[in-house]
Design a protein around this motif. Structure first.
Motif, short mmCIF file in Angstrom:
data_model
loop_
_atom_site.label_atom_id
_atom_site.label_comp_id
_atom_site.label_asym_id
_atom_site.label_seq_id
_atom_site.Cartn_x
_atom_site.Cartn_y
_atom_site.Cartn_z
N SER A 64 -9.48 -0.52 1.52
CA SER A 64 -9.87 0.68 2.33
C SER A 64 -8.90 1.87 1.77
N ALA A 65 -7.74 1.42 1.72
CA ALA A 65 -6.64 2.44 1.60
C ALA A 65 -6.99 3.07 0.01
N LEU A 102 -1.53 6.69 0.32
CA LEU A 102 -2.92 6.29 0.47
C LEU A 102 -2.97 5.89 1.95
N LEU A 103 -1.80 5.42 2.82
CA LEU A 103 -1.91 5.10 4.41
C LEU A 103 -2.18 6.26 5.01
N GLN A 161 -5.77 7.66 4.65
CA GLN A 161 -6.59 6.66 5.55
C GLN A 161 -6.36 7.12 6.95
N ILE A 219 0.81 -1.08 -0.11
CA ILE A 219 -0.12 0.07 0.13
C ILE A 219 0.83 0.99 0.06
N THR A 235 2.58 4.68 0.68
CA THR A 235 2.57 5.74 1.76
C THR A 235 1.38 6.99 1.73
N ALA A 271 -7.84 -4.40 3.18
CA ALA A 271 -7.03 -3.08 3.77
C ALA A 271 -6.69 -2.26 2.57
N GLY A 287 -7.90 7.31 -0.25
CA GLY A 287 -7.03 8.07 -1.38
C GLY A 287 -8.12 8.68 -2.33
#
Length: 177
Positions: A140-141, A50-51, A54, A46, A48, A137, A145
């Motif tokens: 979701s990310a 997008l994290l 989130q 994933i 960064t 997960a 985004g």
């Protein structure tokens, strides 16, 4: 099932051009190694950005200028691909080349599906290995985004910014900050 996919592959390669054959050859490893995802041996990373989206999709730190908003939208575009408001870019390919690309993708999808169908109890394996949870997960990310990008473009419009800090169709009416 696998024999049918191999036959489909051979017929498709015979009918398609060299470009399609090389695309299928290049994508064959990813198509056949799909079970590695199911057993959670290989995981999609994933990005960064997008994290961060989130964790806080409405974060306003360092968004004082149109340039910083646009830079953040560009980072999200790199992770997510173009937004739905972006016009389709003509990449100079011919219709026949796009058809060959579509044929190659269809063949790889058939191979990937055949390999996945070969695994008995695939859904249970995905649940027990944690692959299903990781896939959720990732989704979701991606959703976070997209939400962040929409928020940033709305903020850019409010501040009268030009694209990419605003939707592609938006034209600022006065000098942007």
């Amino acid at each position: 099932m696998i024999k049918r996919s191999v036959a489909l592959l051979l017929v498709g390669l015979g009918l398609a051009g060299c470009s399609t054959a090389s695309q299928v050859r290049d994508g064959m490893g990813a198509a056949v190694s799909g079970p590695l995802d199911d057993f959670n041996v290989r995981r999609e990373v994933i990005p960064t950005v997008l994290l961060q989206a989130q964790a806080n999709p409405y974060d306003m730190r360092n968004l004082n200028h149109c340039m910083t908003i646009g830079a953040e939208v560009i980072r999200l575009n790199e992770a997510l691909g173009p937004d739905s408001d972006e016009p389709a870019h003509d990449d100079g390919t011919r219709l026949s080349e796009r058809a060959q690309d579509a044929a190659a993708r269809a063949m790889l999808d058939a191979i990937r599906d055949s390999v996945a169908d070969f695994i008995p109890g695939r859904s249970w394996i995905r649940r027990l290995s944690g692959a299903d949870q990781h896939s959720k997960a990732v989704q979701s990310a991606i959703q976070a985004g997209r939400l962040r990008r929409a928020y940033l473009k709305g903020l850019g419009m409010q501040r009268n910014c030009a694209p990419p800090a605003a939707p592609a169709w938006y034209r600022p009416g006065r000098a942007a900050t």
